[in-house]
Design a protein around this motif. Sequence first.
Motif, PDB file in Angstrom:
ATOM      1  N   ARG A 217      11.388   3.568  -3.972  1.00 62.41           N
ATOM      2  CA  ARG A 217       9.956   3.358  -4.177  1.00 62.41           C
ATOM      3  C   ARG A 217       9.268   4.634  -4.640  1.00 62.41           C
ATOM      4  O   ARG A 217       8.273   4.585  -5.374  1.00 62.41           O
ATOM      5  CB  ARG A 217       9.319   2.846  -2.885  1.00 62.41           C
ATOM      6  CG  ARG A 217       9.790   1.453  -2.472  1.00 62.41           C
ATOM      7  CD  ARG A 217       9.284   1.084  -1.090  1.00 62.41           C
ATOM      8  NE  ARG A 217       9.848   1.958  -0.069  1.00 62.41           N
ATOM      9  CZ  ARG A 217       9.534   1.904   1.228  1.00 62.41           C
ATOM     10  NH1 ARG A 217       8.666   0.980   1.644  1.00 62.41           N
ATOM     11  NH2 ARG A 217      10.093   2.715   2.100  1.00 62.41           N
ATOM     12  N   ALA A 221       7.048   5.094  -7.997  1.00 55.95           N
ATOM     13  CA  ALA A 221       5.721   5.718  -7.954  1.00 55.95           C
ATOM     14  C   ALA A 221       5.621   6.861  -8.951  1.00 55.95           C
ATOM     15  O   ALA A 221       4.609   7.012  -9.654  1.00 55.95           O
ATOM     16  CB  ALA A 221       5.422   6.224  -6.543  1.00 55.95           C
ATOM     17  N   ALA A 224       5.184   5.607 -12.397  1.00 59.23           N
ATOM     18  CA  ALA A 224       3.794   5.222 -12.663  1.00 59.23           C
ATOM     19  C   ALA A 224       2.953   6.442 -13.020  1.00 59.23           C
ATOM     20  O   ALA A 224       2.014   6.358 -13.823  1.00 59.23           O
ATOM     21  CB  ALA A 224       3.204   4.515 -11.438  1.00 59.23           C
ATOM     22  N   LEU A 231      -2.442   4.313 -14.602  1.00 52.91           N
ATOM     23  CA  LEU A 231      -2.398   4.189 -13.139  1.00 52.91           C
ATOM     24  C   LEU A 231      -3.801   4.159 -12.557  1.00 52.91           C
ATOM     25  O   LEU A 231      -4.119   3.325 -11.701  1.00 52.91           O
ATOM     26  CB  LEU A 231      -1.608   5.361 -12.549  1.00 52.91           C
ATOM     27  CG  LEU A 231      -1.641   5.508 -11.020  1.00 52.91           C
ATOM     28  CD1 LEU A 231      -0.906   4.358 -10.355  1.00 52.91           C
ATOM     29  CD2 LEU A 231      -1.041   6.847 -10.602  1.00 52.91           C
ATOM     30  N   ASP A 234      -5.572   0.820 -13.483  1.00 57.18           N
ATOM     31  CA  ASP A 234      -5.074  -0.285 -12.660  1.00 57.18           C
ATOM     32  C   ASP A 234      -5.634  -0.205 -11.243  1.00 57.18           C
ATOM     33  O   ASP A 234      -5.907  -1.233 -10.606  1.00 57.18           O
ATOM     34  CB  ASP A 234      -3.547  -0.262 -12.613  1.00 57.18           C
ATOM     35  CG  ASP A 234      -2.912  -0.606 -13.958  1.00 57.18           C
ATOM     36  OD1 ASP A 234      -3.606  -1.187 -14.815  1.00 57.18           O
ATOM     37  OD2 ASP A 234      -1.720  -0.288 -14.151  1.00 57.18           O
ATOM     38  N   ALA A 235      -5.825   1.021 -10.752  1.00 57.31           N
ATOM     39  CA  ALA A 235      -6.303   1.199  -9.380  1.00 57.31           C
ATOM     40  C   ALA A 235      -7.699   0.634  -9.178  1.00 57.31           C
ATOM     41  O   ALA A 235      -8.049   0.210  -8.070  1.00 57.31           O
ATOM     42  CB  ALA A 235      -6.283   2.687  -9.011  1.00 57.31           C
ATOM     43  N   MET A 238      -7.807  -2.664  -7.571  1.00 57.33           N
ATOM     44  CA  MET A 238      -7.185  -2.797  -6.261  1.00 57.33           C
ATOM     45  C   MET A 238      -8.225  -2.892  -5.149  1.00 57.33           C
ATOM     46  O   MET A 238      -9.293  -2.295  -5.228  1.00 57.33           O
ATOM     47  CB  MET A 238      -6.271  -1.602  -5.971  1.00 57.33           C
ATOM     48  CG  MET A 238      -5.052  -1.511  -6.845  1.00 57.33           C
ATOM     49  SD  MET A 238      -4.009  -0.091  -6.349  1.00 57.33           S
ATOM     50  CE  MET A 238      -2.647  -0.270  -7.497  1.00 57.33           C
ATOM     51  N   ASP A 242      -4.492  -4.322  -1.273  1.00 55.30           N
ATOM     52  CA  ASP A 242      -3.487  -4.095  -2.322  1.00 55.30           C
ATOM     53  C   ASP A 242      -2.774  -2.748  -2.176  1.00 55.30           C
ATOM     54  O   ASP A 242      -1.771  -2.511  -2.852  1.00 55.30           O
ATOM     55  CB  ASP A 242      -4.143  -4.137  -3.711  1.00 55.30           C
ATOM     56  CG  ASP A 242      -4.788  -5.476  -4.007  1.00 55.30           C
ATOM     57  OD1 ASP A 242      -4.229  -6.505  -3.564  1.00 55.30           O
ATOM     58  OD2 ASP A 242      -5.836  -5.500  -4.665  1.00 55.30           O
ATOM     59  N   LEU A 243      -3.293  -1.892  -1.332  1.00 58.88           N
ATOM     60  CA  LEU A 243      -2.787  -0.517  -1.253  1.00 58.88           C
ATOM     61  C   LEU A 243      -1.577  -0.432  -0.324  1.00 58.88           C
ATOM     62  O   LEU A 243      -1.712  -0.131   0.860  1.00 58.88           O
ATOM     63  CB  LEU A 243      -3.901   0.425  -0.773  1.00 58.88           C
ATOM     64  CG  LEU A 243      -5.038   0.680  -1.768  1.00 58.88           C
ATOM     65  CD1 LEU A 243      -6.164   1.434  -1.097  1.00 58.88           C
ATOM     66  CD2 LEU A 243      -4.531   1.461  -2.980  1.00 58.88           C
ATOM     67  N   ALA A 247       1.690   2.961  -3.310  1.00 60.92           N
ATOM     68  CA  ALA A 247       0.544   2.924  -4.226  1.00 60.92           C
ATOM     69  C   ALA A 247      -0.537   3.887  -3.736  1.00 60.92           C
ATOM     70  O   ALA A 247      -1.134   4.637  -4.521  1.00 60.92           O
ATOM     71  CB  ALA A 247      -0.006   1.505  -4.332  1.00 60.92           C
ATOM     72  N   SER A 248      -0.794   3.878  -2.424  1.00 61.42           N
ATOM     73  CA  SER A 248      -1.762   4.817  -1.846  1.00 61.42           C
ATOM     74  C   SER A 248      -1.319   6.248  -2.085  1.00 61.42           C
ATOM     75  O   SER A 248      -2.114   7.108  -2.500  1.00 61.42           O
ATOM     76  CB  SER A 248      -1.918   4.569  -0.349  1.00 61.42           C
ATOM     77  OG  SER A 248      -2.423   3.285  -0.084  1.00 61.42           O
TER      78      SER A 248
END
Length: 387
Positions: A217, A221, A224, A231, A234-235, A238, A242-243, A247-248
Amino acid sequence: MQTVIKAADAADFLALVPALAGYHPRRSLALVLFRKKRTAGVMRLDLPADTDLVDRDAYASTAIGLACKVPDVDGVAVVVYTDAGYRSAGDDPLITGSAIVDAVETHAHACGLRLVDALCVASDAWGSYLDPDFPREGRPLAEISSRAADLPLPAPAEDQGTQLALPVVDLAEKERVARALLAIEDYATRLLCEAAAPPPTPGRRGRPGSAASLDPRAIVAMEALDDIPQLLEDALGMTAEDLDPFASAALIWCLARPALRDVALAQWCDGIVAGDLALEAQLEWQRGGEYPEDGARRFMGEGPRPDPDRLKRARDLVRALAARTPRDLRPGPLAALGWLSWALGQSSHAAWYSDRGLEIDPEHGMCQIVRTLVRAGHLPEWAFERP
């Protein structure tokens, strides 16, 4: 579509002010701006505790100066919100806040603004500074609340500090984000070491311990992060739900680095093309070039009004991120949160977030800048534009 509500008297008007502001002001001086007979917004300033005459005069000058920057404003109503009683102590008690209101009235007249009204909402009563026939003890606060209950408008927030505190995130989620940050940092370090290492000798196997020992993962990340503007864009779509931890962590990793944080703010302010240009400007600056003046001026609030919806979505996103960020990295998201709040005209929120960041890192540059802007009473130019 606009909602037009007519205030029949001062109590009606005071019932409307929180609805116009979006919250119930506390310990505040509220300036309700007018274009002829229509309101044009509300400005709120912290009510000063210092009664020094020079300070009062400077305070009133700043307040009216801000009001005068709003196009086409020709009048102002002054409302003092205080936790004190309606009448001050002493042998000849005045209505609390009278000295401040007198100074504001003087500067309003000097700037050509008509004083529509001047009212006080105290802890035990409300009243008028201008009406000599008003009851000496003021009138019951229930008169305001009963009128407010009948307004066909959304209920305002409790006060200007509502939603200041970061969302509550359980310790397990914070721990997962912290571990994700460590994994991303580990992978980034390995990539840098590999880039700096000499090529392997022909016939020998590659360096030991590579991506096989990494959390996959973290690799996703970092991939991305190869396209940071995408990125960041897209955030904006969110929500807190979604985090996931990685992703966070990827977004926190960006906000903890001043160059990438500035790219994020530029993009959230003006769109993905602005993010691309800001990223290129940061890379050019790192190569020894000059940082574009236009970018610096934008951070100081110059230029056209940004899309407030983008700024609000970015603010809500960063609030969720800051709540998940380990304490030592939190000044980065808090600085971004402070600037986004300032860009939305919420100086009190901006000051609170920057102060929280400076409690962790007193030398944090962006937090210092935001606090300086707020203390100077400086607002972005677009805060005064008519939507």
